[in-house]
Write a protein that holds these residues in place. Structure first.
Motif, mmCIF file in Angstrom:
data_model
loop_
_atom_site.group_PDB
_atom_site.id
_atom_site.type_symbol
_atom_site.label_atom_id
_atom_site.label_comp_id
_atom_site.label_asym_id
_atom_site.label_seq_id
_atom_site.Cartn_x
_atom_site.Cartn_y
_atom_site.Cartn_z
ATOM 1 N N ASP A 357 0.853 -1.188 0.000
ATOM 2 C CA ASP A 357 0.000 0.000 0.000
ATOM 3 C C ASP A 357 0.893 1.243 0.000
ATOM 4 O O ASP A 357 1.686 1.443 0.937
ATOM 5 C CB ASP A 357 -0.895 -0.003 1.240
ATOM 6 N N PRO A 358 0.814 2.096 -1.041
ATOM 7 C CA PRO A 358 1.707 3.265 -1.107
ATOM 8 C C PRO A 358 1.530 4.228 0.058
ATOM 9 O O PRO A 358 2.462 4.950 0.412
ATOM 10 C CB PRO A 358 1.310 3.946 -2.424
ATOM 11 N N GLU A 368 -6.454 -6.745 -3.740
ATOM 12 C CA GLU A 368 -6.200 -5.391 -3.244
ATOM 13 C C GLU A 368 -5.132 -4.711 -4.092
ATOM 14 O O GLU A 368 -4.274 -5.362 -4.686
ATOM 15 C CB GLU A 368 -5.744 -5.445 -1.785
ATOM 16 N N ARG A 369 -5.201 -3.396 -4.131
ATOM 17 C CA ARG A 369 -4.247 -2.621 -4.914
ATOM 18 C C ARG A 369 -3.011 -2.290 -4.087
ATOM 19 O O ARG A 369 -3.117 -1.901 -2.923
ATOM 20 C CB ARG A 369 -4.890 -1.314 -5.396
ATOM 21 N N GLY A 403 7.023 1.339 -8.878
ATOM 22 C CA GLY A 403 6.259 2.560 -9.095
ATOM 23 C C GLY A 403 4.928 2.306 -9.778
ATOM 24 O O GLY A 403 4.162 3.247 -10.005
ATOM 25 N N ASP A 404 4.633 1.048 -10.103
ATOM 26 C CA ASP A 404 3.358 0.696 -10.716
ATOM 27 C C ASP A 404 2.458 0.002 -9.702
ATOM 28 O O ASP A 404 2.918 -0.838 -8.912
ATOM 29 C CB ASP A 404 3.569 -0.231 -11.912
ATOM 30 N N VAL A 420 2.275 4.858 -9.459
ATOM 31 C CA VAL A 420 2.685 5.739 -8.369
ATOM 32 C C VAL A 420 3.651 6.787 -8.903
ATOM 33 O O VAL A 420 3.577 7.969 -8.576
ATOM 34 C CB VAL A 420 3.378 4.935 -7.244
ATOM 35 N N LYS A 421 4.530 6.347 -9.759
ATOM 36 C CA LYS A 421 5.575 7.238 -10.272
ATOM 37 C C LYS A 421 5.002 8.271 -11.232
ATOM 38 O O LYS A 421 3.919 8.116 -11.776
ATOM 39 C CB LYS A 421 6.664 6.415 -10.956
ATOM 40 N N GLU A 422 5.760 9.309 -11.456
ATOM 41 C CA GLU A 422 5.309 10.422 -12.280
ATOM 42 C C GLU A 422 5.700 10.267 -13.739
ATOM 43 O O GLU A 422 5.350 11.095 -14.568
ATOM 44 C CB GLU A 422 5.894 11.719 -11.709
#
Length: 524
Positions: A357-358, A368-369, A403-404, A420-422
């Motif tokens: 979880d980020p 779950e993500r 980051g994904d 998650v990453k930009e």
């Protein structure tokens, strides 16, 4: 919870990539074509490839290239790219592969950052290569061309050597390649991949991907990218298959090469799938030879993939990976057409994955993500001379944070659902917003800028710039886009511009990209 691959682990020998691919000979494939130039039809047999590799290694050693030295390769796909690549490794040296679209400034950064001592290119790239070499402090005699070019030694000169190759001294744990990746954010960084990383990934994909000496593989995706390097080039040599090269994507030539050479296995990025599904010219070619199309480098829409499969009568599969993973970590197996095409399939053998979880940092379970984190023998050792970036990506337990954001089923099928990453993914290429923002801020009329990825009318993610002008200054959208286009590789160009009064930022000064994404309109 840690999720392992449903496939049993494979044994990974502690050898160099050269030993792994060439040491055992080629059996009845000795005189078979290893590589064919798709345009001309010229071919190189496995025996010829091996001979060229050894000659190149000997010639490089004569020029003082040896263990730990870095040689940059700046060229489009040709059979000679493969020979040069393995020749450098056979010379106990390291390859840093450069994007053939790079501007002189971008190439100079990679040359200087990697410490390259030689640059091998082609004559049409010399204007950029020479400019980059000068910026990086390399002299003119440090540039070698694969073709003929006045004033520079050529590949033919290397192949004419009568010297013996040096003793092979590299080990499995030595660095083999330094491809450059933007990682999760920021400017491109050298990814340190060892011989063992590359050998491991070839063995990891083998149980899921059916490649044989009878297979013909199309290599239109660039060898400088780790996807092309491992999955097309080195997998082809490993499988004793025939790899047909193309220097760039052109739809009509792409279709002609497939039809003419009766290619069974095609690796693409999603934009090619759009053309295969929709363009009328596809019907003008006999593509019945295609058995499998594998999409990677960016997410493939399942309905698009199914449309391609229906039109061409083949299987369409999807895989997932990163430069930092050599690159493949997940894929849909050839023999599992039942797997949801929206997914990226199973983790490869020897891989361990977890979803985190980020927000909380806690691991989550099936359904779950969570951010996908991977550990395995194909994971990089780190970013070159960048311990901070390495520590931000590789945790203390050896898991690489991709980051994904992904989900996983009880059966171990992974699906990438968010990021998650930009990083922006344009046609499979990485576009770091921070690099574009830094460039925009060098314009005297721009006070501030922010860049995000938005989707255009065709669903492609493209860079959009939000620009704050200096007081009293005037700029048009076209002028902003032209300013960027003149200074950066084509795939990184800003394609949408919006002028705003202020870039939203947090108290610490971090750009609030979620606020920018909430603005309308986002794209043209």
């Amino acid at each position: 919870m840690t999720i392992r691959s449903p496939y049993p682990d494979v044994e990974i020998p502690e050898v160099s990539l050269f030993e792994f691919l060439f040491a055992d000979g080629f059996g009845d494939r000795t005189d078979a074509p290893a590589l064919i130039d798709g345009g001309s039809g010229a071919s190189i047999s496995f025996a010829q490839l091996h001979g060229m590799v050894v000659k190149i290694a000997a010639a490089l050693a004569e020029r003082g290239i040896g263990a730990g030295d870095v040689v940059a390769l700046f060229a489009p796909n040709t059979p000679y790219w493969v020979a040069v690549f393995h020749g450098v490794l056979r010379a106990n040296a390291i390859v840093t592969s450069a994007n053939s679209l790079y501007t002189p400034g971008e190439l100079a950064h990679q040359l200087a950052d990697s410490g390259a001592k030689l640059l091998i290119t082609i004559a049409p790239f010399l204007d950029r290569a020479v400019a980059a070499a000068e910026q990086a402090g390399l002299t003119g005699d440090a540039i070698i061309t694969m073709d003929k070019a006045e004033g520079h030694p050529a590949l033919a000169d290397l192949l004419a050597t009568t010297a013996e190759p040096p003793a092979l001294t590299v080990t499995a744990t030595d660095t083999a390649v330094l491809p450059y990746s933007s990682g999760t954010t920021g400017k491109a960084k050298g990814v340190v991949l060892t011989h063992r990383n590359l050998v491991a990934n070839l063995l990891q994909i083998q149980p899921l991907i059916q490649v044989s000496p009878e297979t013909k593989i199309l290599a239109v995706l660039p060898f400088f990218h780790i996807y092309g390097m491992t999955v097309m080039m080195n997998q082809g040599v490993h499988g004793r298959s025939t790899v047909i090269t193309m220097p760039k994507f052109d739809l009509v030539e792409f279709l002609r090469v497939i039809s003419t050479h009766r290619i069974q296995r095609v690796y693409i990025a999603p934009p090619v799938a759009v053309a295969l599904a929709k363009h009328q010219v596809v019907d003008s070619y006999d593509l019945s030879c295609i058995e499998v199309i594998v999409s990677g480098a960016a997410p493939l829409d399942a309905e698009l993939g199914r449309a391609v499969a229906r039109r061409l009568g083949c299987r369409v599969l999807q895989g997932y990976g990163m430069t930092e993973m050599s690159p493949v970590s997940h894929c849909i197996p050839d023999d599992r057409p039942d797997i949801d095409l929206n997914s990226v399939g199973f983790a490869l053998p020897n891989m361990e994955c977890k979803l985190v979880d980020p927000g909380t940092g806690k691991e989550v379970g099936p359904g779950e993500r969570g951010e996908l984190c991977c550990r395995g023998p194909n994971i990089m050792t780190g970013y070159l001379n960048n311990p901070e970036a390495t520590a931000a990506t590789l945790d203390a337990d050896g898991f690489l944070h991709t980051g994904d954001v992904a989900t996983v089923t009880d059966d171990g099928v992974f699906t990438i659902v968010d990021r998650v990453k930009e990083l922006i993914k344009y046609k499979g290429y990485q576009v770091p917003p921070a690099e574009l923002e830094a460039l925009l801020l060098t314009h005297e009329k721009i006070a501030d800028a922010a860049v995000i990825g938005v989707h255009d009318a065709e669903g492609e993610e493209v860079p959009k710039a939000f620009v704050v002008l200096q007081p009293g200054a005037a700029l048009t959208e076209d002028e902003v886009m032209a300013f960027v286009a003149e200074r950066i590789a084509p795939h990184k160009k800003v394609r949408v511009v919006e002028f705003i009064d202020a870039v939203p930022k947090s108290a610490s000064g971090k750009i609030l990209r979620k606020d920018l994404r909430a603005r309308e309109p986002q794209a043209t």
